[in-house]
Design an enzyme around this catalytic site. Sequence first.
Site, mmCIF file in Angstrom:
data_model
loop_
_atom_site.group_PDB
_atom_site.id
_atom_site.type_symbol
_atom_site.label_atom_id
_atom_site.label_comp_id
_atom_site.label_asym_id
_atom_site.label_seq_id
_atom_site.Cartn_x
_atom_site.Cartn_y
_atom_site.Cartn_z
ATOM 1 C CD GLU A 501 -3.158 -0.876 1.943
ATOM 2 O OE1 GLU A 501 -3.220 0.008 2.621
ATOM 3 O OE2 GLU A 501 -4.260 -1.787 1.747
HETATM 4 C C1 LIG Z 1 3.133 -9.319 0.383
HETATM 5 C C2 LIG Z 1 2.595 -8.431 -0.647
HETATM 6 C C3 LIG Z 1 1.300 -8.179 -0.942
HETATM 7 C C4 LIG Z 1 0.855 -7.347 -1.891
HETATM 8 N N1 LIG Z 1 -0.300 -7.309 -2.497
HETATM 9 C C5 LIG Z 1 -0.720 -6.782 -3.322
HETATM 10 C C6 LIG Z 1 -2.027 -6.614 -3.939
HETATM 11 O O1 LIG Z 1 -2.734 -7.513 -3.493
HETATM 12 N N2 LIG Z 1 -2.175 -6.088 -4.966
HETATM 13 C C7 LIG Z 1 -1.219 -5.417 -5.612
HETATM 14 O O2 LIG Z 1 -1.623 -4.786 -6.762
HETATM 15 N N3 LIG Z 1 -0.039 -5.189 -5.405
HETATM 16 C C8 LIG Z 1 0.209 -6.076 -4.068
HETATM 17 N N4 LIG Z 1 1.567 -5.919 -3.496
HETATM 18 C C9 LIG Z 1 2.429 -4.907 -4.266
HETATM 19 C C10 LIG Z 1 3.049 -3.802 -3.429
HETATM 20 O O3 LIG Z 1 2.044 -2.642 -3.547
HETATM 21 C C11 LIG Z 1 4.319 -3.250 -3.930
HETATM 22 O O4 LIG Z 1 5.127 -4.194 -3.618
HETATM 23 C C12 LIG Z 1 4.677 -2.154 -3.778
HETATM 24 O O5 LIG Z 1 4.020 -0.856 -4.469
HETATM 25 C C13 LIG Z 1 5.914 -1.609 -3.956
HETATM 26 O O6 LIG Z 1 6.362 -2.076 -5.463
HETATM 27 P P1 LIG Z 1 7.642 -2.883 -5.491
HETATM 28 O O7 LIG Z 1 7.870 -3.889 -4.635
HETATM 29 O O8 LIG Z 1 7.979 -3.397 -6.913
HETATM 30 O O9 LIG Z 1 9.010 -1.770 -5.025
HETATM 31 P P2 LIG Z 1 9.721 -0.850 -5.853
HETATM 32 O O10 LIG Z 1 8.811 0.186 -6.627
HETATM 33 O O11 LIG Z 1 10.622 -1.420 -6.941
HETATM 34 O O12 LIG Z 1 10.519 0.058 -5.038
HETATM 35 C C14 LIG Z 1 11.715 -0.211 -4.519
HETATM 36 C C15 LIG Z 1 12.155 0.784 -3.532
HETATM 37 O O13 LIG Z 1 12.187 2.217 -4.261
HETATM 38 C C16 LIG Z 1 11.516 3.082 -3.428
HETATM 39 N N5 LIG Z 1 10.892 4.130 -4.417
HETATM 40 C C17 LIG Z 1 10.292 3.814 -5.629
HETATM 41 N N6 LIG Z 1 9.880 5.140 -6.105
HETATM 42 C C18 LIG Z 1 10.281 5.984 -5.157
HETATM 43 C C19 LIG Z 1 10.437 7.401 -5.262
HETATM 44 N N7 LIG Z 1 9.646 8.109 -6.088
HETATM 45 N N8 LIG Z 1 10.745 7.917 -3.997
HETATM 46 C C20 LIG Z 1 11.523 7.468 -3.050
HETATM 47 N N9 LIG Z 1 11.580 6.171 -3.203
HETATM 48 C C21 LIG Z 1 10.949 5.400 -4.180
HETATM 49 C C22 LIG Z 1 10.413 2.314 -2.834
HETATM 50 O O14 LIG Z 1 9.766 2.794 -1.609
HETATM 51 C C23 LIG Z 1 11.077 0.878 -2.594
HETATM 52 O O15 LIG Z 1 11.783 1.051 -1.024
HETATM 53 C C24 LIG Z 1 1.788 -6.554 -2.439
HETATM 54 C C25 LIG Z 1 3.438 -6.602 -2.218
HETATM 55 C C26 LIG Z 1 3.753 -7.577 -1.459
HETATM 56 C C27 LIG Z 1 5.138 -7.669 -0.952
#
Ligand SMILES: Cc1cc2nc3c(=O)[nH]c(=O)nc-3n(C[C@H](O)[C@H](O)[C@H](O)COP(=O)(O)OP(=O)(O)OC[C@H]3O[C@@H](n4cnc5c(N)ncnc54)[C@H](O)[C@@H]3O)c2cc1C
Length: 816
Positions: A501
């Site tokens: 989220e």
């Molecule tokens: C257990 C679990 C359940 C989930 N459930 C769902 C679900 O039901 N439906 C769904 O659609 N998604 C779901 N997600 C996805 C979740 O919302 C994403 O993992 C989340 O949005 C982060 O994306 P990412 O993991 O690809 O990280 P990335 O986007 O690759 O981010 C990597 C890092 O970069 C940082 N970052 C990225 N952009 C910026 C910025 N502009 N400024 C500063 N920092 C930044 C992030 O904070 C993070 O620390 C789930 C994820 C997990 C792990």
Amino acid sequence: MSVILTLLAALIASGACAYHRSSLRTWAIVTIVATLVVGLLAHAPWTTAILLIVELAIALPLLLVDFRRKQISLPLLKLFATVTPKLSETEQTALEAGTVGFEGELFSGKPDWHELLKQPKPELSVEEQAFMDGPVEELCGMIDDWQITHELADLPPNVWDFIKRNRFFGMIIPKQYGGLQFSALAHSAVLQKLNSMSATVASTVAVPNSLGPAELLLHYGSDEQKNHYLPRLAVGEEIPCFALTGPYAGSDATSIPDVGIVCRQVVDGIETLGIKLTFDKRYITLAPIATVVGLAFRMYDPEHLLGDKEDLGITLALLPRSTPGLEIGRRHFPLNIPFQNGPIRGKGVFAPLSVLIGGPQMAGHGWRMLVECLSVGRAISLPSNATGGMRASALATGAYARMRKQFGLAVARFEGVEEALARIGGLTYATAALSRATAAAVDRGEKPAVPSAIAKYHATEWARQIAADTMDVHGGKAVQLGPKNYAGRGWSAVPIAITVEGANIMTRSLMIFGQGAIRCHPYVLKEMQALSIADRGEQLKTFDRLLFGHIGFGISNAVRSFAMGLSGARLGETAGDAYTRRYYRKLDRYSAALALCADVFMGVLGGKLKFKEKLSARLGDVLSYLYIASSMLKQYEDNGRPEADRPFLAWGFHECMWLIQNALDGAIRNFPVRPVAWLLRALVFPLGRREVPPSDRLGRRVAALLTAPNEALDRLTDWVYTTPTPNNTIGRMKALLPDVIAAEPVDRKFGKALKSGQFKSHDYLGQLAEAQQAGVISEAEADLLRRVREGVFEFISVDDFDSDELRAFKTRADAA
Ligand SMILES: Cc1cc2nc3c(=O)[nH]c(=O)nc-3n(C[C@H](O)[C@H](O)[C@H](O)COP(=O)(O)OP(=O)(O)OC[C@H]3O[C@@H](n4cnc5c(N)ncnc54)[C@H](O)[C@@H]3O)c2cc1C
């Protein structure tokens, strides 16, 4: 001397008007009269004359409205139009989604505390309380978290069945569709209690009640969709999931490469207008068992079958699991917290247009729909789960630290452990107040976009801190996994809450201040919106009014920040009683400092501030801690100002003030335009950095509250499952604690006799019998010591296993 007196009079009069936010006219009159009267009385005719000329030179052009508009506001409007960064559609949507509540006051530099304190006390209805005492209590009694996390990697069938039958998945669904239609507070309370037993169960229940098919249908679904899905979702006949994230789009969710192409296809012999979907999603909670999939994709209409537009934008659909070509079923494995989570894929999957949430007219509105719903869902799920975990940690760690002895003392008596306990108590109090505030905002009908980001970030960050402290205080007991370990899985779950989220780094760096500054600021958004007023005359009039309001606002904040900094926030009318008034004054001071810094940072850096995340994150921190501290004060007021809670309130409050000071200091220290930074430092910290972290003495009082039964601890651990059932170690520890405390003086007596070397026996029970025989302790006292030793042994024990028992999964070689 007479010159200084006259100058001082003019300055004080001006400052007082700015401090109280008087109108321009009042400022001019008061300053001119003060200069005249003091100047003449002090016999300083030349100084008075020069000052009056300066004052009139400033006041007259500003008071002559037509002149001011044409000569001052018009050129500034042109400049503003060229320097204001153009907002992308995504940013525009995010800014417009949601409402502004009390956080707007915190950005005003002069919060109206009456607005906060008059809000009704959030309380559960009789029906909601009955649900907590009935089905939630019963469900907690059924949970065996070791079975769930290690043996089954899933909830057992009876738990699934109970959850569905009792409509845990329908908390946000109205009664007319068969749901529970609970308040956000009740929804939060249920999640807190479940999370005090199992992160896996709490996450499973949280997801269908958060951003997902039910929430989206309620707001945007057609009647047909609502009537079909909502009754089934309420009773778990349909299991929903919502798929946004994919390998190429995580935090930057608007960049999803998943597409839906509008086309015609023959289905069952009938030509049908629909979309051909190609998507690759991952991390989707409940996906492996979902029967209905909410899907976000970008919709294109290359053949113009729906209209002129080719790229329609992000769109949301609900696909039944039976849709041909939809691939789901395999699972991810999120850090040993095995709630159902997995990928979803499809290539050229055809679905009729009726799958679009809200029908074809909602095509392209998906991003707005998601952002609006997120501001509500995010305010409840993760803050509640984090709070439930923290409350349980506070109860367990306090009791354990009193039971566990080393060096002849309960470990709670050591100052190092006391420090960790104080953090657990203070931060749990603050987080409980924060999640209560956001739930209350939702119940007032708000869509709290900024508070929900604050709550998501800070509740989960503090949960991470508390999980670490809990592990540390328990030592090896928390490290060795098994049915007796109630802390290890909480520690594993924290990074999940941090990531979902809105991943935390992004939430802090980009969202809290980015949205907060523009949404909550009394002028900025309105000034930006003024640029799009088509009628030039009206535009200038509006811009002029906003501009001079904004300048007055800035000057007032500078004066207020300086004056309150100079007095150490000891002066001024504010809310609260004799105990809390000083707290409200501090918040007044830092509210003015935040408003001042935000204006100066935005004014000097303009659009570049968006990329200076380290600066904007710190200003976001100031807004967050102001919000959290206000929530604590509101909670304290709502609970009838209980004296017993004051150590928790004081610890949490001083921690927030300390963190605000660090954030402001860091922002000013790193501000690139140095002369501006020097000026800001003088206005924000005229007497230097005077805040200090919570004292050791205060920490000792907080730790003491955690290690013995008392009413403040009962309030702090409200909604934790404490029934001492066989599956609930924390509940049984709580039940034993009074005996442990009663045994302490007896144990001291016994220990003293033991040291004197008068007993021959080498084992504890033998020595106890001898002490009883010698009349050192009575029979009842010996019984108490025996009972406590036996009880405590259970809680300090850990599990051991045969190798085969630990080998829960096939190896990859076996599977091949
Ligand atoms: C257990 C679990 C359940 C989930 N459930 C769902 C679900 O039901 N439906 C769904 O659609 N998604 C779901 N997600 C996805 C979740 O919302 C994403 O993992 C989340 O949005 C982060 O994306 P990412 O993991 O690809 O990280 P990335 O986007 O690759 O981010 C990597 C890092 O970069 C940082 N970052 C990225 N952009 C910026 C910025 N502009 N400024 C500063 N920092 C930044 C992030 O904070 C993070 O620390 C789930 C994820 C997990 C792990």
